[in-house]
Scaffold this motif. Structure first.
Motif, PDB file in Angstrom:
ATOM      1  N   GLY A 132       0.778  -1.233   0.000  1.00  0.00           N
ATOM      2  CA  GLY A 132       0.000   0.000   0.000  1.00  0.00           C
ATOM      3  C   GLY A 132       0.809   1.281   0.000  1.00  0.00           C
ATOM      4  O   GLY A 132       0.241   2.374   0.074  1.00  0.00           O
ATOM      5  N   TYR A 133       2.123   1.173  -0.077  1.00  0.00           N
ATOM      6  CA  TYR A 133       2.951   2.371  -0.140  1.00  0.00           C
ATOM      7  C   TYR A 133       2.827   3.012  -1.519  1.00  0.00           C
ATOM      8  O   TYR A 133       2.578   2.322  -2.513  1.00  0.00           O
ATOM      9  N   VAL A 134       3.040   4.311  -1.577  1.00  0.00           N
ATOM     10  CA  VAL A 134       3.086   5.030  -2.844  1.00  0.00           C
ATOM     11  C   VAL A 134       4.535   5.446  -3.071  1.00  0.00           C
ATOM     12  O   VAL A 134       5.131   6.140  -2.243  1.00  0.00           O
ATOM     13  N   ILE A 135       5.096   5.001  -4.173  1.00  0.00           N
ATOM     14  CA  ILE A 135       6.489   5.337  -4.502  1.00  0.00           C
ATOM     15  C   ILE A 135       6.508   6.761  -5.048  1.00  0.00           C
ATOM     16  O   ILE A 135       5.860   7.062  -6.042  1.00  0.00           O
ATOM     17  N   VAL A 190      14.993   4.700  -2.447  1.00  0.00           N
ATOM     18  CA  VAL A 190      13.552   4.824  -2.668  1.00  0.00           C
ATOM     19  C   VAL A 190      12.983   5.797  -1.639  1.00  0.00           C
ATOM     20  O   VAL A 190      13.346   5.751  -0.458  1.00  0.00           O
ATOM     21  N   ILE A 191      12.085   6.662  -2.103  1.00  0.00           N
ATOM     22  CA  ILE A 191      11.319   7.521  -1.209  1.00  0.00           C
ATOM     23  C   ILE A 191       9.862   7.202  -1.470  1.00  0.00           C
ATOM     24  O   ILE A 191       9.399   7.246  -2.613  1.00  0.00           O
ATOM     25  N   ALA A 192       9.151   6.838  -0.403  1.00  0.00           N
ATOM     26  CA  ALA A 192       7.768   6.387  -0.545  1.00  0.00           C
ATOM     27  C   ALA A 192       6.898   7.030   0.531  1.00  0.00           C
ATOM     28  O   ALA A 192       7.398   7.592   1.507  1.00  0.00           O
ATOM     29  N   LEU A 193       5.603   6.934   0.334  1.00  0.00           N
ATOM     30  CA  LEU A 193       4.642   7.364   1.342  1.00  0.00           C
ATOM     31  C   LEU A 193       3.938   6.148   1.905  1.00  0.00           C
ATOM     32  O   LEU A 193       3.429   5.308   1.157  1.00  0.00           O
ATOM     33  N   THR A 196       3.141   9.282   6.187  1.00  0.00           N
ATOM     34  CA  THR A 196       4.537   9.213   6.624  1.00  0.00           C
ATOM     35  C   THR A 196       5.455   9.059   5.418  1.00  0.00           C
ATOM     36  O   THR A 196       5.273   8.158   4.600  1.00  0.00           O
ATOM     37  N   LEU A 197       6.434   9.943   5.323  1.00  0.00           N
ATOM     38  CA  LEU A 197       7.432   9.843   4.270  1.00  0.00           C
ATOM     39  C   LEU A 197       8.481   8.828   4.711  1.00  0.00           C
ATOM     40  O   LEU A 197       8.982   8.888   5.837  1.00  0.00           O
ATOM     41  N   VAL A 198       8.790   7.886   3.829  1.00  0.00           N
ATOM     42  CA  VAL A 198       9.703   6.798   4.177  1.00  0.00           C
ATOM     43  C   VAL A 198      10.902   6.823   3.230  1.00  0.00           C
ATOM     44  O   VAL A 198      10.745   6.768   2.016  1.00  0.00           O
ATOM     45  N   PHE A 199      12.090   6.924   3.836  1.00  0.00           N
ATOM     46  CA  PHE A 199      13.338   6.829   3.084  1.00  0.00           C
ATOM     47  C   PHE A 199      13.801   5.380   3.202  1.00  0.00           C
ATOM     48  O   PHE A 199      14.014   4.879   4.307  1.00  0.00           O
ATOM     49  N   VAL A 200      13.926   4.715   2.057  1.00  0.00           N
ATOM     50  CA  VAL A 200      14.198   3.279   2.057  1.00  0.00           C
ATOM     51  C   VAL A 200      15.575   2.997   1.481  1.00  0.00           C
ATOM     52  O   VAL A 200      15.892   3.398   0.355  1.00  0.00           O
ATOM     53  N   GLU A 201      16.373   2.290   2.261  1.00  0.00           N
ATOM     54  CA  GLU A 201      17.672   1.789   1.791  1.00  0.00           C
ATOM     55  C   GLU A 201      17.467   0.334   1.412  1.00  0.00           C
ATOM     56  O   GLU A 201      16.976  -0.461   2.214  1.00  0.00           O
ATOM     57  N   VAL A 202      17.811  -0.009   0.178  1.00  0.00           N
ATOM     58  CA  VAL A 202      17.634  -1.370  -0.323  1.00  0.00           C
ATOM     59  C   VAL A 202      19.012  -2.015  -0.433  1.00  0.00           C
ATOM     60  O   VAL A 202      19.929  -1.446  -1.032  1.00  0.00           O
ATOM     61  N   ARG A 203      19.141  -3.198   0.139  1.00  0.00           N
ATOM     62  CA  ARG A 203      20.382  -3.962   0.057  1.00  0.00           C
ATOM     63  C   ARG A 203      20.071  -5.330  -0.512  1.00  0.00           C
ATOM     64  O   ARG A 203      19.205  -6.037  -0.008  1.00  0.00           O
ATOM     65  N   PHE A 249       5.520  17.184   5.666  1.00  0.00           N
ATOM     66  CA  PHE A 249       5.119  15.833   6.035  1.00  0.00           C
ATOM     67  C   PHE A 249       5.052  15.761   7.556  1.00  0.00           C
ATOM     68  O   PHE A 249       5.973  16.215   8.234  1.00  0.00           O
ATOM     69  N   PRO A 250       3.974  15.177   8.091  1.00  0.00           N
ATOM     70  CA  PRO A 250       3.851  15.128   9.547  1.00  0.00           C
ATOM     71  C   PRO A 250       4.914  14.255  10.206  1.00  0.00           C
ATOM     72  O   PRO A 250       5.282  14.475  11.347  1.00  0.00           O
ATOM     73  N   SER A 251       5.425  13.277   9.475  1.00  0.00           N
ATOM     74  CA  SER A 251       6.470  12.425  10.030  1.00  0.00           C
ATOM     75  C   SER A 251       7.245  11.756   8.903  1.00  0.00           C
ATOM     76  O   SER A 251       6.787  11.692   7.766  1.00  0.00           O
ATOM     77  N   PHE A 252       8.412  11.278   9.269  1.00  0.00           N
ATOM     78  CA  PHE A 252       9.209  10.505   8.313  1.00  0.00           C
ATOM     79  C   PHE A 252       9.978   9.450   9.096  1.00  0.00           C
ATOM     80  O   PHE A 252      10.098   9.516  10.316  1.00  0.00           O
ATOM     81  N   ARG A 253      10.472   8.453   8.352  1.00  0.00           N
ATOM     82  CA  ARG A 253      11.237   7.391   8.984  1.00  0.00           C
ATOM     83  C   ARG A 253      12.183   6.772   7.960  1.00  0.00           C
ATOM     84  O   ARG A 253      12.095   7.045   6.764  1.00  0.00           O
ATOM     85  N   PHE A 254      13.072   5.915   8.483  1.00  0.00           N
ATOM     86  CA  PHE A 254      14.027   5.211   7.643  1.00  0.00           C
ATOM     87  C   PHE A 254      13.740   3.718   7.739  1.00  0.00           C
ATOM     88  O   PHE A 254      13.668   3.166   8.837  1.00  0.00           O
ATOM     89  N   ASP A 255      13.553   3.086   6.602  1.00  0.00           N
ATOM     90  CA  ASP A 255      13.343   1.644   6.519  1.00  0.00           C
ATOM     91  C   ASP A 255      14.490   1.021   5.747  1.00  0.00           C
ATOM     92  O   ASP A 255      15.154   1.691   4.944  1.00  0.00           O
ATOM     93  N   VAL A 256      14.690  -0.256   5.977  1.00  0.00           N
ATOM     94  CA  VAL A 256      15.653  -1.036   5.197  1.00  0.00           C
ATOM     95  C   VAL A 256      14.911  -2.219   4.607  1.00  0.00           C
ATOM     96  O   VAL A 256      14.130  -2.875   5.295  1.00  0.00           O
ATOM     97  N   ILE A 257      15.136  -2.465   3.343  1.00  0.00           N
ATOM     98  CA  ILE A 257      14.650  -3.691   2.713  1.00  0.00           C
ATOM     99  C   ILE A 257      15.884  -4.479   2.319  1.00  0.00           C
ATOM    100  O   ILE A 257      16.715  -4.029   1.525  1.00  0.00           O
TER     101      ILE A 257
END
Length: 123
Positions: free
Chosen positions: A24-27, A41-44, A48-55, A92-100
């Motif tokens: 359900g994220y929007v890229i 990747v930056i997604a919603l 919440t704005l999500v900064f994604v590091e892909v490894r 953006f009300p919030s943001f976070r960092f995710d790793v995939i």
């Protein structure tokens, strides 16, 4: 970086985006480059704005994909995210960092022999 590693990384990012969209994220953007580095990747996720590091890895012989994100890399991603947020006209009300972390033992992303670990709020 070898062509094989570059292709594997690109395939991993493609797979990560499909995975996020299925959740359900929007890229918003991919491969956001600055002179200081790149955000994969930056997604919603909702608002919440999500900064994604892909490894993407073929094996864990030299450590897991998650372990390859050093303190220095995390700090660089924070700086890149801050610069990105400062350039935005919307807030953006919030943001976070995710790793995939993607592991594909056969050396190719084929959807069958691939393991995806999504770590929300990774750092």
């Amino acid at each position: 970086m070898s062509m094989r590693r570059r292709v594997l990384g690109q395939q991993g990012e493609d797979l990560a985006c499909l995975y996020l969209q299925d959740k359900g994220y929007v890229i918003r953007e991919r491969n956001v480059r600055t002179r200081h580095g790149e955000i994969d990747v930056i997604a919603l996720d909702g608002r919440t704005l999500v900064f994604v590091e892909v490894r993407t890895r073929t094996a864990d012989a030299y450590g897991t994909a998650q372990e390859s994100i050093t303190w220095k890399k995390r700090q660089k991603l924070r700086e890149l995210a801050l610069a990105y947020l400062q350039r935005q006209t919307e807030s953006f009300p919030s943001f976070r960092f995710d790793v995939i972390a993607i592991t594909c033992p056969l050396g190719k992303v084929d959807g069958v022999a691939t393991k995806i670990d999504h770590i929300e709020y990774a750092f």
